[in-house]
Design an enzyme around this catalytic site. Structure first.
Site, PDB file in Angstrom:
ATOM      1  N   GLU B  48       0.850  -1.197   0.000  1.00 57.55           N
ATOM      2  CA  GLU B  48       0.000   0.000   0.000  1.00 57.55           C
ATOM      3  C   GLU B  48       0.892   1.256   0.000  1.00 57.55           C
ATOM      4  OE1 GLU B  48      -2.265  -0.034   3.608  1.00 57.55           O
ATOM      5  OE2 GLU B  48      -3.451   1.764   3.119  1.00 57.55           O
ATOM      6  N   LYS B 119      -9.396   2.675  -1.870  1.00 56.07           N
ATOM      7  CA  LYS B 119      -9.683   2.049  -0.570  1.00 56.07           C
ATOM      8  C   LYS B 119     -10.974   2.615   0.026  1.00 56.07           C
ATOM      9  CE  LYS B 119      -7.182   1.129   3.795  1.00 56.07           C
ATOM     10  NZ  LYS B 119      -5.882   1.402   4.474  1.00 56.07           N
ATOM     11  N   CYS B 152      -5.586  -3.344   2.467  1.00 58.23           N
ATOM     12  CA  CYS B 152      -5.375  -3.347   3.919  1.00 58.23           C
ATOM     13  C   CYS B 152      -6.665  -3.509   4.735  1.00 58.23           C
ATOM     14  CB  CYS B 152      -4.619  -2.072   4.307  1.00 58.23           C
ATOM     15  SG  CYS B 152      -3.685  -2.246   5.863  1.00 58.23           S
TER      16      CYS B 152
END
Lengths: 278, 278
Positions: B48, B119, B152
Protein backbone atom coordinates in the site's frame (compact mmCIF):
# COMPACT_ATOMS: atom_id res chain seq x y z
CA UNK A 1 -32.25 -9.38 37.85
CA UNK A 2 -28.74 -9.12 39.22
CA UNK A 3 -26.41 -6.85 37.24
CA UNK A 4 -24.37 -8.64 34.62
CA UNK A 5 -20.80 -9.10 35.78
CA UNK A 6 -18.04 -7.89 33.50
CA UNK A 7 -15.81 -10.87 34.15
CA UNK A 8 -17.15 -14.34 33.57
CA UNK A 9 -15.72 -17.83 33.35
CA UNK A 10 -16.51 -19.96 30.32
CA UNK A 11 -15.83 -23.64 29.72
CA UNK A 12 -15.85 -25.92 26.71
CA UNK A 13 -16.36 -29.59 27.52
CA UNK A 14 -14.80 -31.52 24.66
CA UNK A 15 -16.45 -34.95 24.88
CA UNK A 16 -16.76 -38.15 22.88
CA UNK A 17 -20.43 -39.04 22.61
CA UNK A 18 -21.32 -42.58 21.57
CA UNK A 19 -23.61 -42.72 18.58
CA UNK A 20 -27.02 -43.95 19.68
CA UNK A 21 -26.24 -44.33 23.38
CA UNK A 22 -28.49 -41.63 24.81
CA UNK A 23 -28.06 -42.76 28.40
CA UNK A 24 -24.29 -42.70 28.19
CA UNK A 25 -24.25 -39.36 26.42
CA UNK A 26 -26.56 -37.72 28.93
CA UNK A 27 -24.58 -39.06 31.88
CA UNK A 28 -21.32 -37.92 30.32
CA UNK A 29 -22.65 -34.42 29.63
CA UNK A 30 -24.00 -34.01 33.17
CA UNK A 31 -20.69 -35.09 34.67
CA UNK A 32 -18.77 -32.72 32.43
CA UNK A 33 -21.04 -29.78 33.25
CA UNK A 34 -20.62 -30.45 36.97
CA UNK A 35 -16.86 -30.67 36.59
CA UNK A 36 -16.77 -27.38 34.70
CA UNK A 37 -18.94 -25.66 37.30
CA UNK A 38 -16.67 -26.94 40.08
CA UNK A 39 -13.85 -25.08 38.34
CA UNK A 40 -15.89 -21.92 38.37
CA UNK A 41 -17.49 -22.03 34.94
CA UNK A 42 -20.60 -19.89 34.65
CA UNK A 43 -21.17 -20.63 30.98
CA UNK A 44 -20.62 -24.22 29.84
CA UNK A 45 -20.51 -25.14 26.16
CA UNK A 46 -20.99 -28.71 24.91
CA UNK A 47 -20.37 -30.11 21.41
CA UNK A 48 -22.82 -30.31 18.53
CA UNK A 49 -25.20 -33.30 18.72
CA UNK A 50 -23.60 -34.29 22.02
CA UNK A 51 -26.82 -35.99 23.05
CA UNK A 52 -27.06 -38.38 20.07
CA UNK A 53 -23.72 -38.65 18.30
CA UNK A 54 -23.19 -37.45 14.75
CA UNK A 55 -22.64 -40.13 12.11
CA UNK A 56 -26.18 -41.41 11.58
CA UNK A 57 -26.71 -44.31 9.19
CA UNK A 58 -29.94 -42.84 7.91
CA UNK A 59 -32.83 -40.60 8.82
CA UNK A 60 -34.63 -43.41 10.62
CA UNK A 61 -31.72 -43.77 13.02
CA UNK A 62 -31.52 -40.02 13.57
CA UNK A 63 -35.27 -39.86 14.23
CA UNK A 64 -35.02 -42.69 16.73
CA UNK A 65 -32.46 -40.69 18.73
CA UNK A 66 -34.03 -37.26 18.37
CA UNK A 67 -35.85 -35.41 21.14
CA UNK A 68 -38.06 -32.38 21.32
CA UNK A 69 -37.07 -29.29 23.24
CA UNK A 70 -39.16 -30.79 26.05
CA UNK A 71 -37.29 -34.07 26.00
CA UNK A 72 -35.23 -35.76 28.66
CA UNK A 73 -31.86 -34.25 27.69
CA UNK A 74 -32.93 -30.63 27.84
CA UNK A 75 -34.90 -31.40 31.01
CA UNK A 76 -31.73 -32.67 32.65
CA UNK A 77 -29.65 -29.72 31.44
CA UNK A 78 -32.33 -27.31 32.71
CA UNK A 79 -32.37 -28.91 36.13
CA UNK A 80 -28.61 -28.67 36.34
CA UNK A 81 -28.53 -25.05 35.12
CA UNK A 82 -30.98 -24.20 37.88
CA UNK A 83 -29.10 -26.14 40.53
CA UNK A 84 -25.74 -24.62 39.62
CA UNK A 85 -27.02 -21.23 38.45
CA UNK A 86 -25.11 -21.44 35.19
CA UNK A 87 -25.74 -21.13 31.46
CA UNK A 88 -25.47 -24.28 29.35
CA UNK A 89 -25.21 -24.31 25.56
CA UNK A 90 -25.25 -27.72 23.95
CA UNK A 91 -26.22 -29.47 20.74
CA UNK A 92 -28.96 -32.02 20.34
CA UNK A 93 -30.82 -33.86 17.62
CA UNK A 94 -34.22 -32.18 17.57
CA UNK A 95 -37.45 -33.76 16.40
CA UNK A 96 -40.64 -31.78 15.92
CA UNK A 97 -44.17 -33.10 16.36
CA UNK A 98 -44.26 -33.55 12.58
CA UNK A 99 -41.09 -35.65 12.61
CA UNK A 100 -38.94 -32.98 11.06
CA UNK A 101 -35.34 -33.19 12.18
CA UNK A 102 -33.09 -30.28 13.07
CA UNK A 103 -29.48 -30.10 14.10
CA UNK A 104 -30.14 -27.83 17.07
CA UNK A 105 -28.51 -26.24 20.06
CA UNK A 106 -30.20 -25.02 23.22
CA UNK A 107 -29.26 -22.14 25.46
CA UNK A 108 -30.42 -22.88 28.98
CA UNK A 109 -30.10 -20.86 32.16
CA UNK A 110 -31.38 -21.11 35.70
CA UNK A 111 -34.86 -20.27 34.43
CA UNK A 112 -34.94 -22.98 31.79
CA UNK A 113 -34.61 -23.14 28.01
CA UNK A 114 -34.13 -19.61 26.70
CA UNK A 115 -33.49 -20.40 23.04
CA UNK A 116 -33.30 -23.29 20.63
CA UNK A 117 -31.25 -22.51 17.54
CA UNK A 118 -31.53 -24.69 14.44
CA UNK A 119 -28.43 -25.01 12.28
CA UNK A 120 -28.92 -23.16 9.02
CA UNK A 121 -25.83 -24.09 7.03
CA UNK A 122 -25.83 -27.88 6.87
CA UNK A 123 -22.71 -29.92 6.34
CA UNK A 124 -22.65 -32.68 3.73
CA UNK A 125 -24.87 -35.64 4.71
CA UNK A 126 -26.71 -33.44 7.18
CA UNK A 127 -28.53 -32.18 4.08
CA UNK A 128 -30.07 -35.65 3.71
CA UNK A 129 -31.24 -35.74 7.32
CA UNK A 130 -32.04 -32.32 8.63
CA UNK A 131 -34.27 -29.44 7.70
CA UNK A 132 -32.17 -26.27 7.64
CA UNK A 133 -33.08 -23.65 10.21
CA UNK A 134 -34.28 -20.33 8.87
CA UNK A 135 -33.98 -18.09 11.90
CA UNK A 136 -30.96 -15.97 12.76
CA UNK A 137 -28.78 -16.95 15.70
CA UNK A 138 -30.46 -15.97 18.97
CA UNK A 139 -28.85 -13.43 21.27
CA UNK A 140 -29.93 -14.04 24.85
CA UNK A 141 -29.47 -11.56 27.66
CA UNK A 142 -28.26 -13.87 30.42
CA UNK A 143 -26.91 -13.31 33.91
CA UNK A 144 -23.47 -13.77 32.36
CA UNK A 145 -23.69 -11.48 29.36
CA UNK A 146 -25.37 -11.38 25.99
CA UNK A 147 -24.80 -14.79 24.52
CA UNK A 148 -25.39 -15.95 20.95
CA UNK A 149 -25.56 -19.48 19.58
CA UNK A 150 -24.72 -21.05 16.24
CA UNK A 151 -23.44 -24.42 15.11
CA UNK A 152 -20.28 -25.61 13.35
CA UNK A 153 -20.45 -24.94 9.58
CA UNK A 154 -22.50 -21.79 10.31
CA UNK A 155 -19.16 -20.29 11.42
CA UNK A 156 -17.88 -20.46 7.85
CA UNK A 157 -20.31 -17.72 6.85
CA UNK A 158 -19.06 -14.42 8.23
CA UNK A 159 -22.40 -12.86 7.28
CA UNK A 160 -24.03 -15.19 9.79
CA UNK A 161 -21.67 -14.24 12.59
CA UNK A 162 -22.31 -10.57 11.85
CA UNK A 163 -26.00 -10.89 12.71
CA UNK A 164 -25.68 -11.68 16.42
CA UNK A 165 -22.57 -9.49 16.65
CA UNK A 166 -24.50 -6.48 15.34
CA UNK A 167 -27.35 -7.42 17.68
CA UNK A 168 -25.01 -6.96 20.62
CA UNK A 169 -23.72 -10.44 21.39
CA UNK A 170 -20.64 -10.38 23.61
CA UNK A 171 -19.98 -14.11 23.57
CA UNK A 172 -20.82 -16.54 20.79
CA UNK A 173 -21.11 -20.14 21.92
CA UNK A 174 -20.73 -22.61 19.09
CA UNK A 175 -21.19 -26.33 19.53
CA UNK A 176 -19.23 -27.95 16.70
CA UNK A 177 -18.23 -31.34 15.34
CA UNK A 178 -15.29 -30.56 13.08
CA UNK A 179 -14.45 -33.57 10.88
CA UNK A 180 -10.69 -33.84 10.62
CA UNK A 181 -8.94 -33.16 7.32
CA UNK A 182 -5.32 -33.02 6.21
CA UNK A 183 -3.46 -29.77 6.73
CA UNK A 184 0.12 -28.59 6.38
CA UNK A 185 2.42 -29.60 9.22
CA UNK A 186 2.48 -27.06 12.01
CA UNK A 187 -0.61 -25.22 10.81
CA UNK A 188 -3.48 -24.51 13.14
CA UNK A 189 -6.69 -26.02 11.72
CA UNK A 190 -8.52 -23.67 9.34
CA UNK A 191 -11.65 -24.19 11.47
CA UNK A 192 -9.88 -22.53 14.39
CA UNK A 193 -8.44 -19.79 12.18
CA UNK A 194 -11.94 -18.90 11.01
CA UNK A 195 -13.15 -18.68 14.60
CA UNK A 196 -10.29 -16.31 15.38
CA UNK A 197 -11.10 -14.10 12.38
CA UNK A 198 -14.81 -14.03 13.19
CA UNK A 199 -14.01 -12.93 16.72
CA UNK A 200 -11.61 -10.19 15.70
CA UNK A 201 -13.69 -8.57 12.98
CA UNK A 202 -16.58 -8.30 15.45
CA UNK A 203 -14.69 -7.89 18.71
CA UNK A 204 -16.67 -10.60 20.43
CA UNK A 205 -15.62 -13.70 22.31
CA UNK A 206 -16.20 -17.08 20.73
CA UNK A 207 -16.23 -20.41 22.54
CA UNK A 208 -16.25 -23.26 20.03
CA UNK A 209 -16.68 -26.67 21.64
CA UNK A 210 -15.60 -29.55 19.44
CA UNK A 211 -15.93 -33.27 20.08
CA UNK A 212 -13.40 -36.10 20.24
CA UNK A 213 -13.51 -39.86 19.69
CA UNK A 214 -13.61 -41.69 16.36
CA UNK A 215 -17.19 -42.39 15.30
CA UNK A 216 -17.99 -44.88 12.54
CA UNK A 217 -14.67 -44.11 10.90
CA UNK A 218 -14.88 -40.34 11.23
CA UNK A 219 -12.18 -38.51 13.19
CA UNK A 220 -12.51 -34.99 14.52
CA UNK A 221 -10.22 -32.05 14.80
CA UNK A 222 -10.80 -32.01 18.55
CA UNK A 223 -9.90 -28.35 18.32
CA UNK A 224 -12.03 -26.68 20.97
CA UNK A 225 -10.98 -23.10 21.51
CA UNK A 226 -12.01 -19.99 23.42
CA UNK A 227 -10.98 -16.86 21.55
CA UNK A 228 -10.82 -13.27 22.79
CA UNK A 229 -12.17 -10.13 21.13
CA UNK A 230 -8.83 -9.54 19.40
CA UNK A 231 -9.00 -12.97 17.79
CA UNK A 232 -6.34 -14.65 19.94
CA UNK A 233 -6.98 -17.89 21.86
CA UNK A 234 -7.44 -17.61 25.61
CA UNK A 235 -7.66 -21.38 25.98
CA UNK A 236 -6.88 -24.01 23.41
CA UNK A 237 -7.01 -24.74 20.61
CA UNK A 238 -6.89 -28.33 21.76
CA UNK A 239 -5.32 -30.79 19.37
CA UNK A 240 -4.31 -34.38 19.68
CA UNK A 241 -5.91 -34.25 23.10
CA UNK A 242 -4.86 -37.51 24.71
CA UNK A 243 -8.02 -37.88 26.74
CA UNK A 244 -11.48 -38.44 25.37
CA UNK A 245 -12.72 -35.71 27.66
CA UNK A 246 -10.99 -32.39 27.98
CA UNK A 247 -12.13 -29.34 29.88
CA UNK A 248 -11.12 -25.97 28.50
CA UNK A 249 -11.66 -22.96 30.70
CA UNK A 250 -11.10 -19.22 30.30
CA UNK A 251 -11.89 -16.02 32.08
CA UNK A 252 -13.42 -13.31 29.86
CA UNK A 253 -13.75 -9.58 30.37
CA UNK A 254 -17.00 -8.76 28.59
CA UNK A 255 -16.07 -5.08 28.66
CA UNK A 256 -13.65 -5.90 25.85
CA UNK A 257 -16.50 -7.13 23.68
CA UNK A 258 -18.62 -4.10 24.43
CA UNK A 259 -15.92 -1.77 23.10
CA UNK A 260 -15.80 -2.02 19.32
CA UNK A 261 -13.17 0.66 18.82
CA UNK A 262 -9.84 -0.48 17.42
CA UNK A 263 -8.16 2.90 16.94
CA UNK A 264 -8.90 6.54 17.68
CA UNK A 265 -11.13 6.70 14.59
CA UNK A 266 -12.07 3.08 13.92
CA UNK A 267 -14.97 0.95 15.14
CA UNK A 268 -15.37 -2.53 13.71
CA UNK A 269 -19.11 -2.17 13.21
CA UNK A 270 -19.54 1.53 12.45
CA UNK A 271 -16.84 1.27 9.76
CA UNK A 272 -18.99 -1.15 7.79
CA UNK A 273 -20.44 0.19 4.53
CA UNK A 274 -23.53 -1.99 4.16
CA UNK A 275 -24.93 0.10 1.29
CA UNK A 276 -21.97 -1.07 -0.77
CA UNK A 277 -22.21 -4.75 0.15
CA UNK A 278 -25.10 -5.73 -2.12
CA UNK B 1 -5.83 -13.71 -26.11
CA UNK B 2 -3.72 -16.63 -24.99
CA UNK B 3 -5.51 -19.15 -22.78
CA UNK B 4 -5.13 -18.51 -19.07
CA UNK B 5 -2.67 -20.95 -17.54
CA UNK B 6 -3.80 -22.90 -14.52
CA UNK B 7 -0.52 -22.57 -12.70
CA UNK B 8 0.91 -19.14 -12.09
CA UNK B 9 3.71 -17.66 -10.00
CA UNK B 10 2.92 -14.80 -7.67
CA UNK B 11 5.29 -12.57 -5.71
CA UNK B 12 4.93 -10.11 -2.87
CA UNK B 13 7.72 -7.52 -2.67
CA UNK B 14 7.84 -6.41 0.94
CA UNK B 15 9.61 -3.04 0.77
CA UNK B 16 10.42 -0.06 2.98
CA UNK B 17 9.36 3.09 1.16
CA UNK B 18 10.74 6.39 2.41
CA UNK B 19 8.05 8.94 3.17
CA UNK B 20 8.20 11.72 0.62
CA UNK B 21 11.07 10.35 -1.46
CA UNK B 22 9.25 9.59 -4.70
CA UNK B 23 12.42 8.98 -6.68
CA UNK B 24 13.75 6.47 -4.20
CA UNK B 25 10.41 4.73 -3.88
CA UNK B 26 9.98 4.41 -7.65
CA UNK B 27 13.50 3.09 -8.12
CA UNK B 28 13.07 0.61 -5.31
CA UNK B 29 9.75 -0.65 -6.69
CA UNK B 30 11.14 -1.09 -10.21
CA UNK B 31 14.12 -3.03 -8.90
CA UNK B 32 11.89 -5.25 -6.78
CA UNK B 33 9.54 -5.97 -9.67
CA UNK B 34 12.47 -6.92 -11.91
CA UNK B 35 13.90 -9.16 -9.20
CA UNK B 36 10.54 -10.89 -8.77
CA UNK B 37 10.14 -11.38 -12.52
CA UNK B 38 13.63 -12.87 -12.72
CA UNK B 39 12.42 -15.50 -10.26
CA UNK B 40 9.49 -16.27 -12.52
CA UNK B 41 6.80 -14.09 -11.00
CA UNK B 42 3.94 -13.38 -13.37
CA UNK B 43 1.92 -11.40 -10.85
CA UNK B 44 3.83 -9.00 -8.61
CA UNK B 45 2.20 -7.34 -5.60
CA UNK B 46 3.65 -4.23 -3.94
CA UNK B 47 2.65 -2.64 -0.62
CA UNK B 48 0.00 0.00 0.00
CA UNK B 49 1.19 3.56 -0.74
CA UNK B 50 4.55 2.18 -1.83
CA UNK B 51 5.05 5.19 -4.07
CA UNK B 52 4.69 7.84 -1.34
CA UNK B 53 5.10 6.32 2.09
CA UNK B 54 2.28 6.21 4.63
CA UNK B 55 2.67 8.45 7.69
CA UNK B 56 1.77 11.85 6.24
CA UNK B 57 2.03 14.89 8.50
CA UNK B 58 -1.05 16.45 6.96
CA UNK B 59 -3.16 16.59 3.84
CA UNK B 60 -0.85 19.16 2.25
CA UNK B 61 2.05 16.74 2.44
CA UNK B 62 -0.04 13.91 1.05
CA UNK B 63 -1.25 16.12 -1.82
CA UNK B 64 2.32 17.12 -2.63
CA UNK B 65 3.25 13.45 -3.07
CA UNK B 66 0.11 12.28 -4.81
CA UNK B 67 -0.15 11.42 -8.49
CA UNK B 68 -2.96 10.80 -10.91
CA UNK B 69 -3.45 7.47 -12.60
CA UNK B 70 -1.53 9.03 -15.49
CA UNK B 71 1.39 10.03 -13.30
CA UNK B 72 5.02 8.97 -13.43
CA UNK B 73 4.76 5.99 -11.08
CA UNK B 74 1.98 4.21 -12.95
CA UNK B 75 3.69 5.10 -16.22
CA UNK B 76 6.83 3.33 -15.03
CA UNK B 77 4.92 0.31 -13.76
CA UNK B 78 3.02 0.09 -17.07
CA UNK B 79 6.22 0.19 -19.09
CA UNK B 80 7.69 -2.56 -16.97
CA UNK B 81 4.54 -4.69 -17.11
CA UNK B 82 4.70 -4.46 -20.91
CA UNK B 83 8.42 -5.21 -21.06
CA UNK B 84 8.16 -8.23 -18.76
CA UNK B 85 4.63 -9.33 -19.72
CA UNK B 86 3.50 -9.47 -16.11
CA UNK B 87 0.73 -8.14 -13.91
CA UNK B 88 1.65 -5.55 -11.27
CA UNK B 89 -0.60 -4.57 -8.36
CA UNK B 90 0.67 -1.75 -6.21
CA UNK B 91 -0.55 1.05 -3.96
CA UNK B 92 -0.18 4.74 -4.64
CA UNK B 93 -1.40 8.04 -3.28
CA UNK B 94 -3.91 9.20 -5.87
CA UNK B 95 -4.86 12.78 -6.58
CA UNK B 96 -7.75 13.73 -8.81
CA UNK B 97 -8.03 16.85 -10.95
CA UNK B 98 -10.11 18.35 -8.13
CA UNK B 99 -7.40 17.65 -5.54
CA UNK B 100 -9.31 14.88 -3.87
CA UNK B 101 -7.03 12.25 -2.37
CA UNK B 102 -7.54 8.50 -2.49
CA UNK B 103 -5.56 5.65 -1.02
CA UNK B 104 -5.50 3.66 -4.25
CA UNK B 105 -4.05 0.60 -5.88
CA UNK B 106 -3.58 -0.04 -9.56
CA UNK B 107 -3.73 -3.29 -11.47
CA UNK B 108 -1.52 -3.06 -14.51
CA UNK B 109 -0.76 -5.60 -17.20
CA UNK B 110 1.11 -5.64 -20.50
CA UNK B 111 -1.64 -3.49 -22.00
CA UNK B 112 -1.51 -0.81 -19.33
CA UNK B 113 -3.61 0.21 -16.34
CA UNK B 114 -6.61 -2.12 -16.16
CA UNK B 115 -8.11 -0.92 -12.89
CA UNK B 116 -7.60 1.64 -10.16
CA UNK B 117 -9.22 0.66 -6.87
CA UNK B 118 -9.80 3.27 -4.16
CA UNK B 119 -9.68 2.05 -0.57
CA UNK B 120 -13.16 2.08 0.92
CA UNK B 121 -12.54 1.24 4.57
CA UNK B 122 -10.11 3.86 5.82
CA UNK B 123 -7.81 3.31 8.76
CA UNK B 124 -7.57 5.93 11.50
CA UNK B 125 -5.86 9.14 10.30
CA UNK B 126 -6.53 8.14 6.72
CA UNK B 127 -10.03 9.43 7.43
CA UNK B 128 -8.56 12.92 7.77
CA UNK B 129 -6.70 12.70 4.46
CA UNK B 130 -8.50 10.52 1.99
CA UNK B 131 -11.91 10.34 0.41
CA UNK B 132 -13.22 6.79 0.82
CA UNK B 133 -13.76 4.86 -2.39
CA UNK B 134 -17.29 3.82 -3.16
CA UNK B 135 -16.80 1.18 -5.83
CA UNK B 136 -16.47 -2.54 -5.19
CA UNK B 137 -13.11 -4.21 -5.66
CA UNK B 138 -12.42 -4.72 -9.36
CA UNK B 139 -12.04 -8.21 -10.79
CA UNK B 140 -9.83 -8.16 -13.87
CA UNK B 141 -9.56 -11.00 -16.35
CA UNK B 142 -5.80 -11.07 -16.91
CA UNK B 143 -3.46 -13.42 -18.75
CA UNK B 144 -2.75 -14.94 -15.35
CA UNK B 145 -6.24 -15.43 -14.01
CA UNK B 146 -9.09 -13.37 -12.63
CA UNK B 147 -7.47 -10.99 -10.19
CA UNK B 148 -9.16 -8.74 -7.64
CA UNK B 149 -7.70 -5.81 -5.70
CA UNK B 150 -8.41 -4.32 -2.30
CA UNK B 151 -6.33 -2.54 0.32
CA UNK B 152 -5.38 -3.35 3.92
CA UNK B 153 -8.25 -2.55 6.34
CA UNK B 154 -10.73 -3.53 3.59
CA UNK B 155 -9.71 -7.11 4.41
CA UNK B 156 -11.31 -6.79 7.86
CA UNK B 157 -14.74 -6.70 6.23
CA UNK B 158 -15.60 -10.20 5.03
CA UNK B 159 -18.57 -8.73 3.18
CA UNK B 160 -16.10 -6.80 1.03
CA UNK B 161 -14.04 -9.87 0.20
CA UNK B 162 -17.22 -11.71 -0.77
CA UNK B 163 -17.95 -9.29 -3.59
CA UNK B 164 -14.98 -10.07 -5.83
CA UNK B 165 -15.06 -13.71 -4.71
CA UNK B 166 -18.68 -14.05 -5.88
CA UNK B 167 -17.72 -12.21 -9.07
CA UNK B 168 -15.26 -14.99 -9.86
CA UNK B 169 -11.94 -13.72 -8.56
CA UNK B 170 -9.35 -16.48 -8.26
CA UNK B 171 -6.60 -14.39 -6.71
CA UNK B 172 -7.04 -11.35 -4.51
CA UNK B 173 -4.03 -9.05 -4.43
CA UNK B 174 -3.99 -6.80 -1.40
CA UNK B 175 -1.39 -4.08 -0.90
CA UNK B 176 -1.29 -3.47 2.85
CA UNK B 177 0.54 -1.41 5.49
CA UNK B 178 -0.21 -3.25 8.70
CA UNK B 179 0.77 -1.11 11.72
CA UNK B 180 2.29 -3.39 14.33
CA UNK B 181 0.47 -4.03 17.60
CA UNK B 182 1.12 -6.24 20.62
CA UNK B 183 0.01 -9.84 20.42
CA UNK B 184 0.44 -12.93 22.56
CA UNK B 185 3.81 -14.64 22.25
CA UNK B 186 3.83 -17.25 19.51
CA UNK B 187 0.64 -16.05 17.91
CA UNK B 188 0.45 -15.31 14.21
CA UNK B 189 -0.69 -11.70 13.70
CA UNK B 190 -4.48 -11.34 13.56
CA UNK B 191 -4.05 -9.52 10.23
CA UNK B 192 -2.64 -12.72 8.73
CA UNK B 193 -5.29 -14.87 10.41
CA UNK B 194 -8.01 -12.77 8.79
CA UNK B 195 -6.41 -13.18 5.39
CA UNK B 196 -6.37 -16.95 5.91
CA UNK B 197 -10.04 -17.00 6.90
CA UNK B 198 -11.08 -14.81 3.97
CA UNK B 199 -9.29 -17.15 1.59
CA UNK B 200 -10.80 -20.31 3.02
CA UNK B 201 -14.43 -19.19 3.20
CA UNK B 202 -14.22 -18.18 -0.47
CA UNK B 203 -11.70 -20.68 -1.77
CA UNK B 204 -9.60 -18.05 -3.43
CA UNK B 205 -5.92 -17.23 -3.21
CA UNK B 206 -4.87 -14.06 -1.42
CA UNK B 207 -1.51 -12.33 -1.75
CA UNK B 208 -1.17 -9.63 0.91
CA UNK B 209 1.94 -7.51 0.49
CA UNK B 210 2.95 -5.62 3.62
CA UNK B 211 5.73 -3.06 4.07
CA UNK B 212 8.73 -2.92 6.37
CA UNK B 213 10.86 -0.14 7.84
CA UNK B 214 9.98 2.18 10.72
CA UNK B 215 8.35 5.37 9.46
CA UNK B 216 7.97 8.41 11.71
CA UNK B 217 7.76 6.16 14.72
CA UNK B 218 5.36 3.64 13.23
CA UNK B 219 6.43 0.01 12.94
CA UNK B 220 4.77 -2.53 10.72
CA UNK B 221 3.88 -6.17 11.07
CA UNK B 222 5.95 -6.92 7.98
CA UNK B 223 3.72 -9.94 7.61
CA UNK B 224 3.40 -10.44 3.87
CA UNK B 225 1.75 -13.73 3.06
CA UNK B 226 0.43 -15.71 0.11
CA UNK B 227 -2.44 -17.96 1.18
CA UNK B 228 -4.01 -20.87 -0.69
CA UNK B 229 -7.69 -21.58 -1.28
CA UNK B 230 -7.83 -23.71 1.88
CA UNK B 231 -6.59 -20.80 3.97
CA UNK B 232 -3.07 -22.08 4.57
CA UNK B 233 0.06 -20.05 3.76
CA UNK B 234 2.03 -21.06 0.68
CA UNK B 235 4.70 -18.46 1.40
CA UNK B 236 5.18 -16.42 4.55
CA UNK B 237 3.88 -15.01 6.68
CA UNK B 238 7.05 -13.01 7.01
CA UNK B 239 7.86 -11.71 10.45
CA UNK B 240 10.89 -10.07 11.94
CA UNK B 241 12.28 -10.10 8.42
CA UNK B 242 15.91 -9.07 8.87
CA UNK B 243 16.15 -7.29 5.55
CA UNK B 244 14.27 -4.17 4.57
CA UNK B 245 13.36 -5.87 1.33
CA UNK B 246 12.02 -9.37 1.17
CA UNK B 247 10.69 -11.24 -1.82
CA UNK B 248 7.98 -13.79 -1.20
CA UNK B 249 7.12 -16.12 -4.02
CA UNK B 250 4.57 -18.90 -4.50
CA UNK B 251 3.21 -21.08 -7.24
CA UNK B 252 -0.59 -21.23 -7.39
CA UNK B 253 -2.92 -23.68 -9.08
CA UNK B 254 -5.88 -21.53 -10.07
CA UNK B 255 -7.93 -24.67 -10.64
CA UNK B 256 -8.17 -24.89 -6.86
CA UNK B 257 -9.84 -21.48 -6.70
CA UNK B 258 -12.26 -22.36 -9.49
CA UNK B 259 -13.58 -25.33 -7.53
CA UNK B 260 -15.71 -24.10 -4.65
CA UNK B 261 -16.78 -27.55 -3.46
CA UNK B 262 -15.56 -28.58 -0.03
CA UNK B 263 -17.46 -31.86 0.37
CA UNK B 264 -19.74 -34.04 -1.72
CA UNK B 265 -22.66 -31.73 -0.94
CA UNK B 266 -21.03 -28.45 0.04
CA UNK B 267 -19.99 -25.44 -2.01
CA UNK B 268 -18.70 -22.37 -0.19
CA UNK B 269 -20.75 -19.95 -2.27
CA UNK B 270 -23.88 -21.94 -3.09
CA UNK B 271 -24.31 -22.77 0.60
CA UNK B 272 -24.78 -19.10 1.43
CA UNK B 273 -28.29 -18.07 2.47
CA UNK B 274 -28.30 -14.40 1.45
CA UNK B 275 -32.05 -14.03 2.01
CA UNK B 276 -31.36 -14.60 5.71
CA UNK B 277 -28.41 -12.21 5.99
CA UNK B 278 -30.32 -8.91 6.13
Amino acid sequence: MKPTPTRITVACCQLAPRIGDLEHNRRQALAAIRAAARQGAQVVVLPELVQSGYVFIDKAEALSLAETAHGETLRQWSALATELDIVIVGGFCERTERDELYNSAALIDADGVQAVYRKTHLWNDEKRLFTPGNCPPPVVETRFGRIAVMICYDLEFPEWVRLPALAGAELLCAPVNWPDAPRPVGERPAEVVRVQANASVNRLYIAACDRSGTERGVDWVGGSVIVDANGYPLAGPLHDAPAEHTLLIARLDLGEARDKRISALNHVHQDRQPALYD
